[in-house]
Design an enzyme around this catalytic site. Structure first.
Site, PDB file in Angstrom:
ATOM      1  N   ILE A  65      -9.162  -8.603   3.618  1.00  0.00           N
ATOM      2  CA  ILE A  65      -8.628  -7.281   3.278  1.00  0.00           C
ATOM      3  C   ILE A  65      -7.426  -7.479   2.350  1.00  0.00           C
ATOM      4  O   ILE A  65      -6.266  -7.284   2.748  1.00  0.00           O
ATOM      5  CB  ILE A  65      -8.227  -6.476   4.535  1.00  0.00           C
ATOM      6  CG1 ILE A  65      -9.339  -6.481   5.585  1.00  0.00           C
ATOM      7  CG2 ILE A  65      -7.899  -5.030   4.145  1.00  0.00           C
ATOM      8  CD1 ILE A  65      -8.958  -5.822   6.903  1.00  0.00           C
ATOM      9  N   PRO A  66      -7.690  -7.885   1.112  1.00  0.00           N
ATOM     10  CA  PRO A  66      -6.575  -8.012   0.174  1.00  0.00           C
ATOM     11  C   PRO A  66      -5.925  -6.651  -0.052  1.00  0.00           C
ATOM     12  O   PRO A  66      -6.622  -5.634  -0.083  1.00  0.00           O
ATOM     13  CB  PRO A  66      -7.226  -8.548  -1.100  1.00  0.00           C
ATOM     14  CG  PRO A  66      -8.689  -8.380  -0.938  1.00  0.00           C
ATOM     15  CD  PRO A  66      -8.969  -8.196   0.514  1.00  0.00           C
ATOM     16  N   HIS A  67      -4.602  -6.657  -0.172  1.00  0.00           N
ATOM     17  CA  HIS A  67      -3.895  -5.395  -0.314  1.00  0.00           C
ATOM     18  C   HIS A  67      -2.552  -5.599  -0.997  1.00  0.00           C
ATOM     19  O   HIS A  67      -2.038  -6.712  -1.038  1.00  0.00           O
ATOM     20  CB  HIS A  67      -3.694  -4.730   1.056  1.00  0.00           C
ATOM     21  CG  HIS A  67      -2.961  -5.601   2.021  1.00  0.00           C
ATOM     22  ND1 HIS A  67      -3.590  -6.566   2.765  1.00  0.00           N
ATOM     23  CD2 HIS A  67      -1.655  -5.681   2.351  1.00  0.00           C
ATOM     24  CE1 HIS A  67      -2.712  -7.188   3.529  1.00  0.00           C
ATOM     25  NE2 HIS A  67      -1.520  -6.669   3.291  1.00  0.00           N
ATOM     26  N   GLY A  68      -2.027  -4.510  -1.513  1.00  0.00           N
ATOM     27  CA  GLY A  68      -0.727  -4.563  -2.145  1.00  0.00           C
ATOM     28  C   GLY A  68      -0.265  -3.183  -2.542  1.00  0.00           C
ATOM     29  O   GLY A  68      -1.001  -2.202  -2.427  1.00  0.00           O
ATOM     30  N   LEU A 103      -7.386  -2.833  -0.704  1.00  0.00           N
ATOM     31  CA  LEU A 103      -6.569  -1.625  -0.555  1.00  0.00           C
ATOM     32  C   LEU A 103      -5.350  -1.731  -1.461  1.00  0.00           C
ATOM     33  O   LEU A 103      -4.601  -2.708  -1.389  1.00  0.00           O
ATOM     34  CB  LEU A 103      -6.112  -1.474   0.898  1.00  0.00           C
ATOM     35  CG  LEU A 103      -5.070  -0.391   1.184  1.00  0.00           C
ATOM     36  CD1 LEU A 103      -5.624   0.998   0.930  1.00  0.00           C
ATOM     37  CD2 LEU A 103      -4.562  -0.518   2.610  1.00  0.00           C
TER      38      LEU A 103
END
Length: 153
Positions: A65-68, A103
């Site tokens: 779930i890569p996110h930033g 996300l």
């Protein structure tokens, strides 16, 4: 919060062509360009790579779930990608990742960002949901599976 409010069908990639971590982040980020989302692609990728340096967002069970947070982004957005062969993403359990939820949030949206991450995490705890995502064929079916799970969670 509804994940399907943040995820458009255009942001779903049925089979990722990428073979590495940075390529996956780039491929998923480019999917947002199909949906009239105004953002700087290079800045988004930089934010995601910086987050990965803090610790992999590959959480195990073939999931990442890569996110930033990105300055200039108007709303939370979510992309989904699947790799049937699996991609080395430095996951916590050392296994390749097949299912990716990316996300991105506006820079000052901490609460909503965390709520969306928590919801995606809860959805992905369900083995049958993950199995359905791996077995279905079309973008429409993938979206429907995510929508159905979103309604239940």
């Amino acid at each position: 919060m509804k994940i399907t409010d943040l995820l458009k069908k255009d942001f779903i990639i049925e089979e990722l062509v990428s073979t590495g971590k940075q390529e996956v982040l780039e491929e998923l980020s480019r999917s947002f360009q199909k949906g009239n989302v105004k953002f700087n692609l290079d800045a988004m990728i930089k934010v995601l790579l910086e987050r990965e340096k803090l610790g992999s967002t590959g959480i195990g069970d073939h999931i990442a779930i890569p996110h930033g947070k990105l300055n200039g982004l108007d709303d939370l957005i979510v992309a989904f990608g699947r790799s049937s062969r699996g991609i080395d993403f430095d996951a916590m359990d050392g296994k390749p990742v097949n299912l990716f939820f990316l996300l991105m949030a506006p820079e000052h949206s901490t609460g909503q960002h965390l709520k969306a991450l928590a919801k995606i995490s809860r959805m992905l705890k369900d083995h049958h949901f993950r199995k359905s995502l791996m077995e279905t064929k079309s973008k429409d079916e993938l979206y429907q599976i995510i929508a159905d799970k979103d309604d239940q969670t």
